[in-house]
Design an enzyme around this catalytic site. Structure first.
Site, mmCIF file in Angstrom:
data_model
loop_
_atom_site.group_PDB
_atom_site.id
_atom_site.type_symbol
_atom_site.label_atom_id
_atom_site.label_comp_id
_atom_site.label_asym_id
_atom_site.label_seq_id
_atom_site.Cartn_x
_atom_site.Cartn_y
_atom_site.Cartn_z
ATOM 1 N N THR A 1 10.889 -11.287 4.210
ATOM 2 C CA THR A 1 11.350 -10.958 2.810
ATOM 3 C C THR A 1 11.238 -9.311 3.458
ATOM 4 O O THR A 1 10.904 -8.760 3.618
ATOM 5 C CB THR A 1 10.027 -10.590 2.439
ATOM 6 O OG1 THR A 1 9.274 -10.487 1.229
ATOM 7 C CG2 THR A 1 8.651 -10.586 3.048
ATOM 8 N N GLU B 1 10.025 -7.514 1.119
ATOM 9 C CA GLU B 1 8.232 -7.008 1.002
ATOM 10 C C GLU B 1 7.985 -5.837 2.386
ATOM 11 O O GLU B 1 7.176 -5.068 2.857
ATOM 12 C CB GLU B 1 7.095 -7.952 0.614
ATOM 13 C CG GLU B 1 7.090 -7.927 -0.743
ATOM 14 C CD GLU B 1 6.658 -7.199 -1.626
ATOM 15 O OE1 GLU B 1 5.441 -6.052 -1.338
ATOM 16 O OE2 GLU B 1 7.573 -6.619 -2.719
ATOM 17 N N TYR C 1 0.542 -8.450 2.701
ATOM 18 C CA TYR C 1 0.841 -9.972 2.708
ATOM 19 C C TYR C 1 2.234 -9.155 3.668
ATOM 20 O O TYR C 1 2.662 -10.275 4.233
ATOM 21 C CB TYR C 1 1.293 -10.167 1.331
ATOM 22 C CG TYR C 1 3.028 -11.114 1.387
ATOM 23 C CD1 TYR C 1 2.957 -11.901 1.140
ATOM 24 C CD2 TYR C 1 4.178 -10.641 1.449
ATOM 25 C CE1 TYR C 1 3.872 -13.181 1.061
ATOM 26 C CE2 TYR C 1 5.512 -11.646 0.793
ATOM 27 C CZ TYR C 1 5.423 -12.889 1.185
ATOM 28 O OH TYR C 1 6.581 -13.143 1.284
ATOM 29 N N LYS D 1 3.887 -11.262 6.681
ATOM 30 C CA LYS D 1 5.188 -11.525 7.113
ATOM 31 C C LYS D 1 6.316 -10.673 8.208
ATOM 32 O O LYS D 1 7.016 -11.388 9.109
ATOM 33 C CB LYS D 1 6.096 -11.013 5.698
ATOM 34 C CG LYS D 1 5.759 -12.307 4.386
ATOM 35 C CD LYS D 1 6.831 -13.672 5.047
ATOM 36 C CE LYS D 1 6.670 -14.444 4.243
ATOM 37 N NZ LYS D 1 6.945 -15.267 4.166
HETATM 38 O O1 F7E Z 1 5.800 -8.389 -8.884
HETATM 39 C C1 F7E Z 1 4.940 -6.175 -10.520
HETATM 40 C C2 F7E Z 1 4.523 -5.860 -9.342
HETATM 41 O O2 F7E Z 1 4.315 -9.938 -7.958
HETATM 42 C C3 F7E Z 1 6.885 -7.095 -8.838
HETATM 43 C C4 F7E Z 1 6.369 -12.644 -3.893
HETATM 44 O O3 F7E Z 1 7.883 -12.807 -4.187
HETATM 45 O O4 F7E Z 1 8.939 -11.066 -4.038
HETATM 46 C C5 F7E Z 1 7.566 -11.358 -4.652
HETATM 47 O O5 F7E Z 1 6.487 -10.006 -4.459
HETATM 48 C C6 F7E Z 1 6.688 -6.293 -9.138
HETATM 49 C C7 F7E Z 1 5.501 -5.563 -8.577
HETATM 50 O O6 F7E Z 1 6.469 -10.203 -6.735
HETATM 51 C C8 F7E Z 1 2.879 -7.633 -12.606
HETATM 52 O O7 F7E Z 1 3.134 -3.963 -9.383
HETATM 53 C C9 F7E Z 1 3.171 -5.587 -13.118
HETATM 54 O O8 F7E Z 1 5.625 -4.183 -8.084
HETATM 55 O O9 F7E Z 1 6.569 -10.378 -9.170
HETATM 56 P P1 F7E Z 1 5.482 -9.831 -8.219
HETATM 57 P P2 F7E Z 1 6.512 -9.446 -5.484
HETATM 58 O O10 F7E Z 1 5.059 -8.491 -4.980
HETATM 59 O O11 F7E Z 1 7.797 -8.255 -5.560
HETATM 60 C C10 F7E Z 1 8.743 -10.708 -2.526
HETATM 61 C C11 F7E Z 1 10.173 -10.347 -1.995
HETATM 62 C C12 F7E Z 1 8.361 -11.771 -1.901
HETATM 63 O O12 F7E Z 1 8.466 -12.147 -0.454
HETATM 64 C C13 F7E Z 1 6.784 -12.172 -2.405
HETATM 65 O O13 F7E Z 1 6.442 -13.857 -2.027
HETATM 66 O O14 F7E Z 1 5.985 -6.464 -10.197
HETATM 67 N N1 F7E Z 1 4.327 -6.097 -11.888
HETATM 68 N N2 F7E Z 1 2.322 -5.760 -13.319
HETATM 69 C C14 F7E Z 1 3.278 -7.161 -12.099
HETATM 70 N N3 F7E Z 1 3.496 -7.671 -11.095
HETATM 71 C C15 F7E Z 1 2.846 -9.229 -11.426
HETATM 72 N N4 F7E Z 1 2.909 -10.230 -10.251
HETATM 73 N N5 F7E Z 1 2.076 -9.422 -12.418
HETATM 74 C C16 F7E Z 1 1.948 -8.583 -13.410
HETATM 75 O O15 F7E Z 1 1.152 -8.414 -14.574
#
Ligand code: F7E
Length: 314
Positions: A124, A126, A147, A151
């Site tokens: 990923t 990440e 995480y 990974k």
């Molecule tokens: O957050 C911000 C948060 O949880 C994206 C997974 O598939 O992609 C995914 O991980 C961004 C971050 O995805 C909220 O802080 C703001 O900066 O949708 P996300 P992620 O963390 O990028 C990668 C490639 C993976 O491998 C993972 O398994 O959005 N954000 N406000 C928020 N995020 C969430 N979840 N909720 C909020 O309210």
């Protein structure tokens, strides 16, 4: 003879899209799920009768061996993990066990089985974490969450077993990818679901965390094709899969609210400390030149098309 594939994380977004894709290629598909008294097949109920579900758990080595024995696969796609980055600070140890050590257990189970099975590991973006420019396969890693660290272990153990035991192991370093089947806790689906609910008068506001984040968002079914292509090559190698375009959360909100005719969404969106992370990844953009040149892969679905599909579905 048709090929057979074992997919871990079958009930997740990627697992279900990959199963759909492999069925179109004539594969016999086995999907690994954890036994539970209440089934979690929201994404896979349409696959019942078309694929075989097998019980297994990435924290239980013997169960992995049994799944391999039962499915006798030509290819294994390891998509199972604790994949919600925000949750990984609450359960760092469990995240390390499933997302990191789970990869090692699967590789050991493959070795024990003895057949030369091709192995795909879901790495990923990440793992890049703190990055500035377009990341490619040579960019240094600096994960920013338990995480991401887990990974990275999975990524390196996949490489190490390739080099140590001459296994056909590949890692796909996939940037964010989304679809109508995305879990509701991820920011894209939280927004598209919230927009639909606001439109239907069921919700007043969407509460979010860090709005400054930028992501390179692609469409999950397109990315599943890249996973498969990696295992069809002559030699095993690692590939970055990304669109090369990055968007802010604000731009995602613009695109989603556009579909219900709202230009100024500020009164519908609030911020809540609870959704902030102890350390966040602020900017991600990927360079998938190698995947494009070697695999002949490129993203088919645009950002706007993807957001439209998600809002429409919700
Ligand atoms: O957050 C911000 C948060 O949880 C994206 C997974 O598939 O992609 C995914 O991980 C961004 C971050 O995805 C909220 O802080 C703001 O900066 O949708 P996300 P992620 O963390 O990028 C990668 C490639 C993976 O491998 C993972 O398994 O959005 N954000 N406000 C928020 N995020 C969430 N979840 N909720 C909020 O309210």
């Amino acid at each position: 003879m048709n090929k057979s594939a074992l997919i871990t994380g079958i009930n997740g977004m990627d697992g279900s899209h990959l199963a759909d894709f492999l069925l179109t290629k004539g594969y016999k598909v086995y999907g690994m799920e954890r036994r539970s008294s209440s089934k979690n097949r929201t994404n896979t109920s349409h696959l019942e009768g078309k694929i075989t579900f097998v019980n297994g758990d990435l924290t239980d080595q013997n169960s992995l061996f049994r799944c391999i024995k039962e499915s006798d696969p030509d290819e294994i796609y390891n998509l199972g993990s604790q994949s919600f980055v925000g949750e990984s600070w609450n359960t760092p140890e469990q995240t390390g066990d499933v997302t990191g050590m789970g990869v090692l257990r699967m590789l050991e189970a493959i070795r024990e089985y003895g057949k030369p099975i091709k192995f795909y590991q879901a790495s990923t973006s990440e793992m890049f974490g703190k990055m500035e420019k377009f990341a490619n396969e040579n960019t240094k890693f600096h994960p920013r969450s338990p995480y991401g660290v887990a990974k990275l272990y999975g990524h390196w153990i996949t490489t190490n077993y390739r080099e140590s035991y001459d296994m056909f192991n590949v890692s796909g370093i996939l940037f964010n990818h989304e679809s109508e089947r995305r879990g509701i806790e991820f920011v894209t689906r939280k927004i598209t679901d919230g927009v639909a609910r606001i439109h239907l008068g069921l919700q007043d506001k969407i509460m979010l965390g860090n709005l400054d984040a930028h992501r390179d968002w692609g469409y999950a079914p397109d990315y599943c094709e890249a996973m498969w292509l990696m295992l069809q090559q002559e030699n095993p190698d690692d590939y970055v899969v990304a669109t090369g375009n990055t968007h802010s959360i604000g731009e995602f909100l613009d695109a989603a609210f556009h579909h219900i005719g709202v230009k100024d969404w500020t009164k519908y969106v609030g911020q809540d400390e609870r959704f902030m992370r102890p350390a966040d990844v602020y900017y991600l953009a990927g360079d998938s030149t190698k995947a494009q040149e070697v695999l002949g892969w490129k993203p088919k679905t645009s950002f706007d098309e993807m957001v439209y599909k998600m809002v429409q579905n919700d």
